[in-house]
Design a protein around this motif. Structure first.
Motif, PDB file in Angstrom:
ATOM      1  N   VAL A 169      40.877  50.541  42.497  1.00  0.00           N
ATOM      2  CA  VAL A 169      39.471  50.388  42.337  1.00  0.00           C
ATOM      3  C   VAL A 169      38.922  48.837  42.328  1.00  0.00           C
ATOM      4  O   VAL A 169      39.571  48.135  41.715  1.00  0.00           O
ATOM      5  N   CYS A 170      37.957  48.414  43.293  1.00  0.00           N
ATOM      6  CA  CYS A 170      37.407  47.238  43.376  1.00  0.00           C
ATOM      7  C   CYS A 170      37.109  46.550  41.965  1.00  0.00           C
ATOM      8  O   CYS A 170      36.408  47.398  40.975  1.00  0.00           O
ATOM      9  N   ALA A 171      37.618  45.290  41.692  1.00  0.00           N
ATOM     10  CA  ALA A 171      37.209  44.896  40.271  1.00  0.00           C
ATOM     11  C   ALA A 171      35.942  44.579  39.980  1.00  0.00           C
ATOM     12  O   ALA A 171      35.739  44.322  38.935  1.00  0.00           O
ATOM     13  N   ALA A 172      35.228  44.412  41.116  1.00  0.00           N
ATOM     14  CA  ALA A 172      33.740  43.973  40.852  1.00  0.00           C
ATOM     15  C   ALA A 172      32.876  45.101  39.903  1.00  0.00           C
ATOM     16  O   ALA A 172      33.241  46.123  40.333  1.00  0.00           O
ATOM     17  N   GLU A 173      32.470  44.598  38.901  1.00  0.00           N
ATOM     18  CA  GLU A 173      31.844  45.448  37.752  1.00  0.00           C
ATOM     19  C   GLU A 173      30.889  46.406  38.296  1.00  0.00           C
ATOM     20  O   GLU A 173      30.806  47.583  38.298  1.00  0.00           O
ATOM     21  N   GLU A 174      30.062  46.238  39.559  1.00  0.00           N
ATOM     22  CA  GLU A 174      29.054  47.210  40.153  1.00  0.00           C
ATOM     23  C   GLU A 174      29.683  47.849  41.269  1.00  0.00           C
ATOM     24  O   GLU A 174      28.901  48.460  41.979  1.00  0.00           O
ATOM     25  N   CYS A 175      30.748  47.803  41.779  1.00  0.00           N
ATOM     26  CA  CYS A 175      31.267  48.109  42.994  1.00  0.00           C
ATOM     27  C   CYS A 175      32.133  49.315  43.045  1.00  0.00           C
ATOM     28  O   CYS A 175      31.499  50.508  43.452  1.00  0.00           O
ATOM     29  N   ALA A 176      33.199  49.493  42.659  1.00  0.00           N
ATOM     30  CA  ALA A 176      34.113  50.772  42.184  1.00  0.00           C
ATOM     31  C   ALA A 176      34.632  51.239  43.380  1.00  0.00           C
ATOM     32  O   ALA A 176      34.935  52.507  43.541  1.00  0.00           O
ATOM     33  N   TRP A 190      39.687  42.811  45.037  1.00  0.00           N
ATOM     34  CA  TRP A 190      38.289  43.233  45.545  1.00  0.00           C
ATOM     35  C   TRP A 190      38.428  44.004  46.798  1.00  0.00           C
ATOM     36  O   TRP A 190      39.425  43.985  47.716  1.00  0.00           O
ATOM     37  N   CYS A 191      37.377  44.969  46.949  1.00  0.00           N
ATOM     38  CA  CYS A 191      37.306  45.781  48.288  1.00  0.00           C
ATOM     39  C   CYS A 191      37.081  44.647  49.486  1.00  0.00           C
ATOM     40  O   CYS A 191      37.688  44.976  50.470  1.00  0.00           O
ATOM     41  N   ASP A 192      36.362  43.880  49.478  1.00  0.00           N
ATOM     42  CA  ASP A 192      36.088  42.779  50.322  1.00  0.00           C
ATOM     43  C   ASP A 192      35.779  41.415  49.629  1.00  0.00           C
ATOM     44  O   ASP A 192      34.978  41.041  48.664  1.00  0.00           O
ATOM     45  N   VAL A 195      32.478  39.824  50.012  1.00  0.00           N
ATOM     46  CA  VAL A 195      31.264  40.319  49.221  1.00  0.00           C
ATOM     47  C   VAL A 195      31.556  40.370  47.499  1.00  0.00           C
ATOM     48  O   VAL A 195      31.073  39.430  46.915  1.00  0.00           O
ATOM     49  N   CYS A 196      32.448  41.169  47.417  1.00  0.00           N
ATOM     50  CA  CYS A 196      32.806  41.449  45.733  1.00  0.00           C
ATOM     51  C   CYS A 196      33.513  40.156  45.384  1.00  0.00           C
ATOM     52  O   CYS A 196      33.124  39.722  44.245  1.00  0.00           O
ATOM     53  N   GLY A 197      34.447  39.438  46.014  1.00  0.00           N
ATOM     54  CA  GLY A 197      35.119  38.383  45.520  1.00  0.00           C
ATOM     55  C   GLY A 197      34.526  37.519  45.177  1.00  0.00           C
ATOM     56  O   GLY A 197      34.324  36.743  43.953  1.00  0.00           O
TER      57      GLY A 197
HETATM   58 ZN    ZN Z   1      33.914  45.717  45.777  1.00  0.00          ZN
END
Ligand code: ZN
Length: 222
Positions: A169-176, A190-192, A195-197
């Protein structure tokens, strides 16, 4: 026609002149489908499949529908609004099951497949058709809920493979968003990254700057 599932194209799929461009960088079709909600952990998630038309956009961009099939389903959906909306509801329910299923292993917990996914299995596997002396397994590609088949098959393949341990699961708090970690040392967070990274890096920088400012007695604070 015997169906073939084109692999998702990393970094956003095929460019389309019109319509929404979905991110298809998770590494598996079923995870890309689970990622058709933005900001899931926040109080206001964003639905990326608000209507049946976007479900077709996603299917086309993912390569599971040809342009002709997409056109055919679009005009059929226009004639059969209620059926299209039922297909969309089913697809969205499946998506939530997929998220539930794969965010579990991603968090280190194996669990039983949710009932909604099991219920979809009956539509996911193709019908045997005898053509001359050949037995073919075909999808009914004129069904408005056609997309469910390839997505469920991709989910079952992933669930029963050793790759399940690489789902994250992407580690960014708002992403998942979900993705398959194919990095050599299994350290993708991160998924990307772009963006999230970068958002996470900017946030860490901000927090460091803020705590640094505190340590210096708040001199840098405005
Ligand atoms: Zn993400």
């Amino acid at each position: 026609m015997v169906s073939t599932i084109a692999p998702p194209v990393p970094g956003g799929g095929r460019p389309r002149p019109l319509g929404y461009l979905f991110e298809l960088g998770s590494g598996r079709l079923c995870l890309d489908f689970a990622n058709t909600v933005d900001s899931r952990p926040t109080g206001s998630p964003r639905e990326l499949l608000p209507t049946y038309a976007e479900l077709l956009d996603w299917s086309r961009q993912s390569g599971i529908l040809t342009r002709e099939e997409e056109r055919g389903l679009r005009s059929r959906a226009e004639r059969r609004g209620a059926e299209a909306s039922r297909a969309l509801t089913r697809a969205r329910r499946l998506r939530e099951s997929l998220f539930q299923l794969f965010s579990g292993p991603a968090a280190g917990r194996r669990q039983s497949p949710p009932r909604t996914l099991l219920a979809c299995l009956t539509t996911a596997f193709r019908t045997p058709v005898l053509r001359g002396h050949r037995l073919l397994w075909e999808d009914d590609r004129t069904r408005l809920d056609f997309v469910i088949g390839p997505v469920v098959r991709s989910a079952v393949e992933l669930w029963t493979s050793t790759e399940i341990d690489r789902v994250r699961v992407c580690a960014a708090e708002e992403c998942a968003w979900l993705f398959l970690d194919e990095s050599r040392n299994r350290s993708r967070q991160w998924c990307d990254m772009t963006v999230c990274g970068n958002r996470a890096k900017a946030r860490r920088f901000y927090l460091r700057a803020r705590s640094g400012a505190r340590a210096e007695g708040g001199r840098r604070r405005r």
